[in-house]
Structures are given as C-alpha cells and as structure tokens.
Design a protein around this motif. Structure first.
Motif, PDB file in Angstrom:
ATOM      1  N   UNK A   1      36.696  10.561  37.285  1.00  0.00           N
ATOM      2  CA  UNK A   1      37.999  11.170  37.516  1.00  0.00           C
ATOM      3  C   UNK A   1      37.937  12.593  38.028  1.00  0.00           C
ATOM      4  N   UNK A   2      39.076  13.248  37.946  1.00  0.00           N
ATOM      5  CA  UNK A   2      39.249  14.611  38.442  1.00  0.00           C
ATOM      6  C   UNK A   2      38.291  15.540  37.693  1.00  0.00           C
ATOM      7  N   UNK A   3      37.472  16.328  38.421  1.00  0.00           N
ATOM      8  CA  UNK A   3      36.401  17.096  37.791  1.00  0.00           C
ATOM      9  C   UNK A   3      36.819  18.042  36.664  1.00  0.00           C
ATOM     10  N   UNK A   4      37.867  18.826  36.831  1.00  0.00           N
ATOM     11  CA  UNK A   4      38.242  19.781  35.781  1.00  0.00           C
ATOM     12  C   UNK A   4      38.625  19.060  34.489  1.00  0.00           C
ATOM     13  N   UNK A   5      39.416  18.026  34.602  1.00  0.00           N
ATOM     14  CA  UNK A   5      39.803  17.267  33.399  1.00  0.00           C
ATOM     15  C   UNK A   5      38.601  16.573  32.778  1.00  0.00           C
ATOM     16  N   UNK A   6      37.758  15.988  33.630  1.00  0.00           N
ATOM     17  CA  UNK A   6      36.580  15.287  33.129  1.00  0.00           C
ATOM     18  C   UNK A   6      35.639  16.253  32.417  1.00  0.00           C
ATOM     19  N   UNK A   7      35.405  17.427  32.995  1.00  0.00           N
ATOM     20  CA  UNK A   7      34.526  18.410  32.368  1.00  0.00           C
ATOM     21  C   UNK A   7      35.103  18.923  31.051  1.00  0.00           C
ATOM     22  N   UNK A   8      36.396  19.212  31.030  1.00  0.00           N
ATOM     23  CA  UNK A   8      37.036  19.694  29.805  1.00  0.00           C
ATOM     24  C   UNK A   8      36.957  18.652  28.696  1.00  0.00           C
TER      25      UNK A   8
ATOM     26  N   UNK B   1      43.007  24.228  48.624  1.00  0.00           N
ATOM     27  CA  UNK B   1      44.438  24.336  48.846  1.00  0.00           C
ATOM     28  C   UNK B   1      45.168  23.089  48.364  1.00  0.00           C
ATOM     29  N   UNK B   2      44.591  21.915  48.626  1.00  0.00           N
ATOM     30  CA  UNK B   2      45.254  20.670  48.239  1.00  0.00           C
ATOM     31  C   UNK B   2      44.968  20.254  46.804  1.00  0.00           C
ATOM     32  N   UNK B   3      43.734  20.391  46.346  1.00  0.00           N
ATOM     33  CA  UNK B   3      43.371  19.921  45.011  1.00  0.00           C
ATOM     34  C   UNK B   3      43.288  21.051  43.985  1.00  0.00           C
ATOM     35  N   UNK B   4      43.140  22.268  44.447  1.00  0.00           N
ATOM     36  CA  UNK B   4      42.982  23.384  43.531  1.00  0.00           C
ATOM     37  C   UNK B   4      41.520  23.608  43.185  1.00  0.00           C
ATOM     38  N   UNK B   5      41.270  24.674  42.499  1.00  0.00           N
ATOM     39  CA  UNK B   5      39.927  25.057  42.112  1.00  0.00           C
ATOM     40  C   UNK B   5      39.597  24.469  40.745  1.00  0.00           C
ATOM     41  N   UNK B   6      38.426  23.855  40.630  1.00  0.00           N
ATOM     42  CA  UNK B   6      37.984  23.312  39.343  1.00  0.00           C
ATOM     43  C   UNK B   6      37.894  24.449  38.325  1.00  0.00           C
ATOM     44  N   UNK B   7      37.297  25.567  38.713  1.00  0.00           N
ATOM     45  CA  UNK B   7      37.169  26.706  37.799  1.00  0.00           C
ATOM     46  C   UNK B   7      38.536  27.192  37.333  1.00  0.00           C
ATOM     47  N   UNK B   8      39.466  27.332  38.253  1.00  0.00           N
ATOM     48  CA  UNK B   8      40.805  27.799  37.892  1.00  0.00           C
ATOM     49  C   UNK B   8      41.473  26.838  36.919  1.00  0.00           C
ATOM     50  N   UNK B   9      41.372  25.544  37.190  1.00  0.00           N
ATOM     51  CA  UNK B   9      41.938  24.553  36.271  1.00  0.00           C
ATOM     52  C   UNK B   9      41.298  24.679  34.886  1.00  0.00           C
ATOM     53  N   UNK B  10      39.992  24.874  34.849  1.00  0.00           N
ATOM     54  CA  UNK B  10      39.293  24.956  33.570  1.00  0.00           C
ATOM     55  C   UNK B  10      39.697  26.189  32.769  1.00  0.00           C
TER      56      UNK B  10
ATOM     57  N   UNK C   1      31.954  29.961  32.636  1.00  0.00           N
ATOM     58  CA  UNK C   1      31.153  30.841  33.483  1.00  0.00           C
ATOM     59  C   UNK C   1      31.257  30.303  34.903  1.00  0.00           C
ATOM     60  N   UNK C   2      31.799  31.130  35.792  1.00  0.00           N
ATOM     61  CA  UNK C   2      31.954  30.734  37.188  1.00  0.00           C
ATOM     62  C   UNK C   2      30.890  31.481  37.994  1.00  0.00           C
ATOM     63  N   UNK C   3      29.984  30.711  38.578  1.00  0.00           N
ATOM     64  CA  UNK C   3      28.858  31.280  39.312  1.00  0.00           C
ATOM     65  C   UNK C   3      29.196  31.312  40.803  1.00  0.00           C
ATOM     66  N   UNK C   4      29.212  32.499  41.413  1.00  0.00           N
ATOM     67  CA  UNK C   4      29.475  32.564  42.851  1.00  0.00           C
ATOM     68  C   UNK C   4      28.292  32.006  43.634  1.00  0.00           C
ATOM     69  N   UNK C   5      28.553  31.013  44.481  1.00  0.00           N
ATOM     70  CA  UNK C   5      27.462  30.399  45.231  1.00  0.00           C
ATOM     71  C   UNK C   5      27.267  31.029  46.596  1.00  0.00           C
ATOM     72  N   UNK C   6      28.265  31.674  47.098  1.00  0.00           N
ATOM     73  CA  UNK C   6      28.183  32.304  48.411  1.00  0.00           C
ATOM     74  C   UNK C   6      29.159  33.477  48.413  1.00  0.00           C
ATOM     75  N   UNK C   7      28.855  34.520  47.606  1.00  0.00           N
ATOM     76  CA  UNK C   7      29.834  35.590  47.451  1.00  0.00           C
ATOM     77  C   UNK C   7      30.072  36.355  48.743  1.00  0.00           C
ATOM     78  N   UNK C   8      31.308  36.719  48.923  1.00  0.00           N
ATOM     79  CA  UNK C   8      31.668  37.592  50.042  1.00  0.00           C
ATOM     80  C   UNK C   8      31.719  39.007  49.504  1.00  0.00           C
ATOM     81  N   UNK C   9      30.847  39.828  49.982  1.00  0.00           N
ATOM     82  CA  UNK C   9      30.807  41.204  49.535  1.00  0.00           C
ATOM     83  C   UNK C   9      31.403  42.049  50.644  1.00  0.00           C
TER      84      UNK C   9
END
Length: 174
Positions: free
Chosen positions: A107-114, A141-150, A159-167
């Motif tokens: 299922x949906x990752x945020x719900x499944x992880x929680x 935009x369409x599904x939302x962020x898993x981290x934000x949902x969590x 813990x949200x790990x930046x994988x490609x941070x924009x500095x």
C-alpha cells in the motif's frame, strides 16, 4: 546571570524498538547508511521496509497477505521485494555488525511505514527525500511527500535524510 546547562541525552535514551528505514529500488545509499548509523549508535536492530504501492493488504496488515490492485496487469511474483533491492541492502549492511532484516509492506508508503513502525514498536522511522527531478516533483505534487505524511500523522521521531540537497550559493562570501 547564570547559564542553564543543556541536558545531554544518550542516543538510546527511551529507544528500545528497532529503527525502521524505508527502502526502494534505486534509492541513494546515504539513506540506509544514516539509518544503520543510528541503529548502531543506539545498539538497536534495523528493519528495512519496502512498501509496494501496486498491492494492497488483504487482511488489513502490512506484512500479511497482499493482492495486486490490478490482477490482470501483474505476474504472480511481481509484488515480491525486488532481488536487486535485497542484494543492494545486503551488500551495504553485511559486515556492519548490525542485526538487520527486510520486510515487505503493501500500500501507500507513509501509511504502511507508520503501521509497521507501530506493529514492530519501532523507535524511529528513517526516510530519504526525493530527487530534484521533474518526475519526482510531479509525484510529490500529486501524491505528497512520504516524509511529510509521516511527521504530521504519527508520534514517532522521523529522520529525513537529504539524498540530493540543494545548497544555495551565498554571493556574500565573495
């Protein structure tokens, strides 16, 4: 004027359940690396959880039986953890001294992880950010962020790990 000392907390203070990390094919190694570091520092096991959005939980549990959303569009084994993902995890964690396992969620990752974090009594959930690409931006935009949902919908630390941070480039340093 007196200074109030900043309390020092042990890494494992209040943490007794495993560290749960969301994993997916093609994910940057830094996410698993950071989750493993937290688990090792706290002396806790690491649970790598792969959430498959193409299936749904038949009995309402995340680790129980699952069925494809579109039964005509998939093979019988297509909703198993991809072998390439399992191998990447093993390659990265073997020899680390950390007790680890891999679980499949439906299922949906945020719900499944929680839900999995609650079921396992996890101490923390670790996820990565999305890449800075057009496809990822449209998906968020369409599904939302898993981290934000969590971090908005459950009580565990995330813990949200930046994988490609924009500095941002600071022009004032010139």
């Amino acid at each position: 004027m007196t200074e109030t000392p900043v309390p020092h907390y042990e890494a494992s203070s209040g943490m007794s359940g495993p560290i749960l990390v969301g994993v997916m094919p093609g994910q940057r190694p830094v996410v698993l690396e950071q989750a493993a570091h937290v688990a090792a520092s706290a002396g806790l096991p690491l649970v790598c959880a792969y959430a498959d959005v193409t299936v749904y939980p038949v009995d309402g549990t995340m680790g129980g039986p699952a069925a494809p959303i579109d039964p005509d569009g998939v093979d019988d084994d297509s909703y198993k953890i991809p072998e390439s993902l399992r191998q990447a995890i093993a390659t990265q964690l073997d020899g680390s001294g950390i007790e680890w396992s891999v679980v499949q969620l439906a299922g949906e990752p945020a719900r499944a992880l929680a839900r999995e974090a609650e079921d396992k009594g996890a101490s923390m959930i670790v996820v990565g950010t999305r890449e800075h690409k057009l496809a990822a931006a449209l998906k968020e935009l369409t599904a939302g962020s898993v981290a934000r949902h969590l971090f908005h919908r459950q009580a565990l630390p995330v813990l949200v790990v930046p994988v490609n941070p924009r500095v941002p480039i600071d022009d004032d340093d010139d």
